[in-house]
Design a protein around this motif. Structure first.
Motif, PDB file in Angstrom:
ATOM      1  N   THR A   1     -45.405  40.231 -79.154  1.00 33.86           N
ATOM      2  CA  THR A   1     -46.644  40.347 -78.381  1.00 33.86           C
ATOM      3  C   THR A   1     -46.546  39.609 -77.059  1.00 33.86           C
ATOM      4  O   THR A   1     -46.895  40.140 -75.989  1.00 33.86           O
ATOM      5  CB  THR A   1     -47.824  39.796 -79.204  1.00 33.86           C
ATOM      6  N   GLU A   2     -46.064  38.367 -77.092  1.00 39.37           N
ATOM      7  CA  GLU A   2     -45.992  37.568 -75.861  1.00 39.37           C
ATOM      8  C   GLU A   2     -44.936  38.095 -74.900  1.00 39.37           C
ATOM      9  O   GLU A   2     -45.058  37.983 -73.671  1.00 39.37           O
ATOM     10  CB  GLU A   2     -45.733  36.086 -76.193  1.00 39.37           C
ATOM     11  N   VAL A   3     -43.865  38.703 -75.466  1.00 43.35           N
ATOM     12  CA  VAL A   3     -42.814  39.284 -74.616  1.00 43.35           C
ATOM     13  C   VAL A   3     -43.358  40.485 -73.864  1.00 43.35           C
ATOM     14  O   VAL A   3     -43.188  40.629 -72.637  1.00 43.35           O
ATOM     15  CB  VAL A   3     -41.600  39.679 -75.477  1.00 43.35           C
ATOM     16  N   LEU A   4     -44.045  41.361 -74.591  1.00 43.21           N
ATOM     17  CA  LEU A   4     -44.598  42.567 -73.976  1.00 43.21           C
ATOM     18  C   LEU A   4     -45.721  42.223 -73.010  1.00 43.21           C
ATOM     19  O   LEU A   4     -45.874  42.869 -71.961  1.00 43.21           O
ATOM     20  CB  LEU A   4     -45.095  43.513 -75.066  1.00 43.21           C
TER      21      LEU A   4
ATOM     22  N   GLY B   1     -44.736  41.563 -69.542  1.00 43.99           N
ATOM     23  CA  GLY B   1     -44.174  42.689 -68.817  1.00 43.99           C
ATOM     24  C   GLY B   1     -42.727  42.972 -69.156  1.00 43.99           C
ATOM     25  O   GLY B   1     -42.111  43.854 -68.551  1.00 43.99           O
ATOM     26  N   ALA B   2     -42.188  42.242 -70.098  1.00 46.90           N
ATOM     27  CA  ALA B   2     -40.797  42.476 -70.509  1.00 46.90           C
ATOM     28  C   ALA B   2     -40.750  43.516 -71.617  1.00 46.90           C
ATOM     29  O   ALA B   2     -41.773  43.931 -72.178  1.00 46.90           O
ATOM     30  CB  ALA B   2     -40.177  41.164 -70.981  1.00 46.90           C
ATOM     31  N   LYS B   3     -39.559  43.944 -71.934  1.00 46.20           N
ATOM     32  CA  LYS B   3     -39.345  44.937 -72.986  1.00 46.20           C
ATOM     33  C   LYS B   3     -38.417  44.350 -74.043  1.00 46.20           C
ATOM     34  O   LYS B   3     -37.704  43.364 -73.790  1.00 46.20           O
ATOM     35  CB  LYS B   3     -38.731  46.207 -72.397  1.00 46.20           C
ATOM     36  N   ALA B   4     -38.421  44.980 -75.205  1.00 45.98           N
ATOM     37  CA  ALA B   4     -37.527  44.528 -76.268  1.00 45.98           C
ATOM     38  C   ALA B   4     -36.075  44.596 -75.827  1.00 45.98           C
ATOM     39  O   ALA B   4     -35.249  43.759 -76.217  1.00 45.98           O
ATOM     40  CB  ALA B   4     -37.731  45.375 -77.522  1.00 45.98           C
TER      41      ALA B   4
ATOM     42  N   ASN C   1     -46.256  45.856 -82.373  1.00 41.49           N
ATOM     43  CA  ASN C   1     -45.506  44.829 -81.660  1.00 41.49           C
ATOM     44  C   ASN C   1     -44.496  44.107 -82.552  1.00 41.49           C
ATOM     45  O   ASN C   1     -43.892  43.122 -82.138  1.00 41.49           O
ATOM     46  CB  ASN C   1     -46.461  43.791 -81.064  1.00 41.49           C
ATOM     47  N   ILE C   2     -44.351  44.586 -83.781  1.00 39.98           N
ATOM     48  CA  ILE C   2     -43.386  43.986 -84.703  1.00 39.98           C
ATOM     49  C   ILE C   2     -42.042  44.686 -84.542  1.00 39.98           C
ATOM     50  O   ILE C   2     -41.945  45.918 -84.664  1.00 39.98           O
ATOM     51  CB  ILE C   2     -43.861  44.086 -86.168  1.00 39.98           C
ATOM     52  N   TYR C   3     -41.019  43.902 -84.275  1.00 43.54           N
ATOM     53  CA  TYR C   3     -39.658  44.407 -84.099  1.00 43.54           C
ATOM     54  C   TYR C   3     -38.734  43.693 -85.077  1.00 43.54           C
ATOM     55  O   TYR C   3     -39.120  42.698 -85.712  1.00 43.54           O
ATOM     56  CB  TYR C   3     -39.190  44.189 -82.663  1.00 43.54           C
ATOM     57  N   TYR C   4     -37.521  44.172 -85.169  1.00 42.67           N
ATOM     58  CA  TYR C   4     -36.578  43.532 -86.095  1.00 42.67           C
ATOM     59  C   TYR C   4     -35.145  43.724 -85.611  1.00 42.67           C
ATOM     60  O   TYR C   4     -34.845  44.619 -84.809  1.00 42.67           O
ATOM     61  CB  TYR C   4     -36.722  44.087 -87.511  1.00 42.67           C
ATOM     62  N   VAL C   5     -34.283  42.864 -86.103  1.00 43.13           N
ATOM     63  CA  VAL C   5     -32.848  43.024 -85.918  1.00 43.13           C
ATOM     64  C   VAL C   5     -32.230  43.147 -87.306  1.00 43.13           C
ATOM     65  O   VAL C   5     -32.608  42.421 -88.237  1.00 43.13           O
ATOM     66  CB  VAL C   5     -32.225  41.845 -85.142  1.00 43.13           C
TER      67      VAL C   5
ATOM     68  N   TYR D   1     -41.107  33.282 -71.555  1.00 47.68           N
ATOM     69  CA  TYR D   1     -42.075  33.951 -72.428  1.00 47.68           C
ATOM     70  C   TYR D   1     -41.658  33.967 -73.900  1.00 47.68           C
ATOM     71  O   TYR D   1     -42.431  34.365 -74.762  1.00 47.68           O
ATOM     72  CB  TYR D   1     -42.337  35.381 -71.948  1.00 47.68           C
ATOM     73  N   TRP D   2     -40.439  33.549 -74.212  1.00 44.97           N
ATOM     74  CA  TRP D   2     -39.996  33.617 -75.616  1.00 44.97           C
ATOM     75  C   TRP D   2     -40.721  32.583 -76.479  1.00 44.97           C
ATOM     76  O   TRP D   2     -40.833  31.413 -76.120  1.00 44.97           O
ATOM     77  CB  TRP D   2     -38.485  33.385 -75.710  1.00 44.97           C
ATOM     78  N   ASP D   3     -41.238  33.029 -77.621  1.00 51.63           N
ATOM     79  CA  ASP D   3     -41.905  32.126 -78.563  1.00 51.63           C
ATOM     80  C   ASP D   3     -41.694  32.674 -79.969  1.00 51.63           C
ATOM     81  O   ASP D   3     -42.214  33.743 -80.314  1.00 51.63           O
ATOM     82  CB  ASP D   3     -43.402  32.028 -78.248  1.00 51.63           C
TER      83      ASP D   3
END
Length: 713
Positions: A514-517, A520-523, A548-552, A586-588
């Protein structure tokens, strides 16, 4: 490992033991049918190779599939296949089916007996190579250096096979197959029994029987096996030449000390089968010399012969030896039962029948400790048998875990000391060893008990075991900075239902961007890099899970390298770093789903890092609540999030959650829709799920989606 004689006792273990009390509980009639039912469960727990579909042991799987000859029984709590005790055990089960078919019928165990006997006899047939036999698979010395489940032993060591013509083992195989040909009405077994007996008789040597030295030496020689085999071949064929051969072997049997008496002060067992052969000769011929021997032997076990008598414990167990005392007593009880049914002497009949029941009941609970010596049966049964796979260690350590993960139903343990003392501990292999030959005479005597007393087998046996987590991730924060988080994760394989490996093994780490997007940044601006890894891994790009949930996905190149076989192999560590560009702030990670609960000082087990076998979820809870059931299909414990609208012209077939990918979640969503377990779907979801284009979603579409996920479309 049990031995034929206790030459040297091991150093005393610092264990608490059960001391005998002054009185013995009165003998009673037990549910012998239940005991017989569970005894065959034990034999199924010993099965090697590809398991038959009737195998009832949920914690066993196919094993030692690389053996030169697949199948057969593992000997005891180890993983070696020794044909001498294996064939002996099969012969005893077959003999009891021959003598007491009504016991198997009354107890409802005839089919179980036939299944288990056929399983091992088919293996003995496969070991027959014509001019020689495969008489052992596995190295006893190497095998005993490792404590782990048999399903993964081939990850630890190679398993050599040994071929020879030793008359003891070839003769025992011939006897087992001859008996099997009778009770299973199988001419193939008889053909092999004849050829194997011919090989054993023409060889008359045990010189090539060497690999079992130290475990199953042929102490008694080979004439007892030749006598045993020829006697049963006579029963199977009615060919007088076999009876003539049998009687010709009798003068060659070992003598008792310096006397002229045939050895009578021991027990019918895997090493010496002349006792049972003489019982059969007495029945077949009626000759007094054979009856005299049998009565001399059985009197030594009961009232004494010429002032000599076997030792009895204070609690009434006829105690023959430190190793496997209960198997000797129950086997002697079986011979006593067979002879009691034959003799017309009412005194002997009563004596021998009483002895047999007393010894059986001692095993089942009529003893000073008022306990059962059979795992999973009766009152206070053993719970720590010396058995690797039943204990289920993943760490090559009989103390890890400190309990047995599985109940080894029906296994008769070695038994108490000569004073009725007993310690239920996995370390005490003298008292708590289990083995196919321990159960052989015991199973045979149970058939007799059932023929007289009947009994009722348990319905719905066995009940499913409560499983522990088998594959999971333990994780912690390795390091962190203003633009990155580095995770230390340990992929763990503690599988035991059954122990197994997974080639396509992976786990997902989930992030909330959420905070990344919002910045204005992208995954795609984030990077993932694998650092230290005990086994080769690959890290995927960051993918959208939902909203807004992503994964690796961290995937092991070959997950079979992580297996429950020791401190090193059961767990694989990998460190991976998720980073934003250096100049950003912006990373958290604190709001990330998988970050929740992780510490910096140690790793913790977390269900928020999910584990997969291919595309199938096998551990953990995904962010939308998808979790694992007993079956292969994940189920949602909470309602799924509302799908994000997507341009209907670009919808992906099968993408029921509209997240841009097709996976098992979509299959679960479609199944729930068809079962009426989710709200109305949107027109875009309908378009995604309507594979065949008929304007609706049906089971046909579900079939198409399943085929796609299996790579068939």
């Amino acid at each position: 490992m049990k031995k034929i004689m206790s030459l040297v006792l091991t150093a005393a273990l610092s264990l608490s033991v059960v001391l005998p009390t002054a009185t013995v509980s009165a003998a009673s009639t037990y549910n012998y049918a239940e005991a017989l039912q569970k005894s065959f469960f034990f034999y199924e727990a010993q099965q090697a190779g590809p398991l038959p579909d009737w195998n009832r042991v949920e914690w066993r799987g196919d094993s030692t599939m690389g053996d030169d000859v697949k199948g057969g029984w593992y000997d005891a709590g180890d993983h070696v296949k020794f044909n001498l005790p294996m064939a002996y055990s099969a012969a005893m089960i077959g003999w009891s089916m021959y003598e007491y078919p009504e016991g198997y019928e009354k107890s409802g165990q005839m089919q179980a007996a036939k299944n288990n006997l056929k399983f091992v006899l088919d293996y003995l047939v496969a070991c027959d190579k014509g001019s020689s036999v495969v008489y052992q698979v596995g190295d006893g010395g190497k095998d005993h250096t490792w404590w782990g489940p048999v399903e993964v032993i081939e990850k630890k060591m190679t398993r050599p096979s040994y071929t020879g013509t030793g008359s003891c083992v070839v003769g025992e195989m011939a006897a087992a197959l001859a008996i099997g040909s009778i009770v299973l009405n199988d001419s193939t077994y008889l053909t092999h029994a004849k050829s194997l007996f011919s090989l054993a008789d023409s060889t008359r040597s045990d010189s090539s029987y060497t690999a079992a030295s130290g475990y199953y030496n042929s102490w008694s020689g080979f004439y007892d096996e030749l006598l045993w085999a020829s006697t049963w071949l006579y029963v199977a064929t009615k060919d007088e030449s076999y009876l003539s051969k049998a009687e010709a072997y009798v003068p060659k049997l070992n003598r008792q000390g310096q006397t002229t008496n045939i050895e009578f002060k021991w027990s019918h067992c895997w090493d010496d089968v002349h006792y049972g052969a003489m019982v059969m000769l007495a029945k077949l011929t009626g000759k007094q010399e054979y009856k005299d021997f049998v009565q001399m032997h059985l009197d030594w076990w009961t009232v004494g012969y010429n002032g000599e008598k076997i030792k009895y414990t204070p609690g009434g167990l006829a105690w023959n030896d430190t190793w496997g005392c209960l198997r000797y007593a129950t086997t002697a009880g079986f011979l006593a039962s067979v002879y009691a049914d034959y003799t017309d002497d009412s005194t002997l009949k009563t004596r021998y029948e009483s002895f047999a029941k007393t010894q059986m009941d001692y095993c089942l609970g009529s003893n000073p400790s008022n306990r059962s010596y059979v795992c999973g049966f009766g009152t206070n049964p053993p719970v720590h048998p010396h058995h690797r796979t039943a204990q289920g260690s993943w760490a090559d350590n009989m103390n890890t875990p400190p309990y047995h993960r599985h109940i080894l139903y029906g296994a008769l343990v070695g038994g108490p000391s000569s004073g009725d003392a007993y310690a239920d501990t996995v370390q005490d292999y003298t008292a708590n060893e289990v083995a196919t030959d321990y159960n052989a005479g015991y199973t045979a005597l149970l058939a007799k008990m059932c023929s007289v007393n009947g009994g009722t087998p348990l319905a719905n046996f066995p009940q499913p075991e409560k499983k522990e987590d088998e594959f999971f991730v333990e994780a912690g924060v390795n390091s962190a900075g203003p633009n990155y988080t580095e995770i230390k994760a340990q992929m763990t394989n503690q599988s035991g239902w059954p122990a197994r490996t997974i080639k396509d093994l992976s786990f997902n780490y989930y992030m909330d961007l959420t905070e990344v997007l919002a910045a204005g940044a992208k995954a795609s601006d984030l990077t993932v890099k694998a650092g230290t890894a005990e086994f080769p891994v690959t890290c995927s790009e960051i993918k959208q899970y939902s909203g807004n949930i992503y994964y690796v996905k961290v995937k092991f190149e070959d997950g079979t390298n992580i297996y429950p076989g020791g401190q090193s192999p059961f767990q694989g560590e990998v460190q991976f770093r998720i980073s934003a560009p250096t100049s950003t702030s912006y990373w958290d990670a604190k709001n990330d789903y998988s970050y929740d609960g992780l510490g910096t000082s140690s790793v913790v087990k977390t269900k928020k890092i999910t584990v997969y076998d291919g595309s199938t979820l096998i551990f953990g809870i995904e962010p939308d609540g998808t979790t694992v059931t007993e079956g292969p299909t994940p189920t949602k414990t909470i309602a799924p999030p509302t799908p994000t609208p997507t341009n209907s012209s670009t919808v992906l077939k099968g993408d029921m959650d509209l997240n841009g990918s097709v996976n098992s979640i979509d299959l679960g969503t479609m199944r729930k829709y068809l079962l009426g377990l989710m709200p109305e779907i949107t027109p875009i979801q309908l378009k995604a799920g309507d594979y065949d284009g008929d304007g609706k979603i049906t089971s046909i579409d579900l079939g198409y989606l399943r085929k796609f996920l299996l790579g068939m479309l």
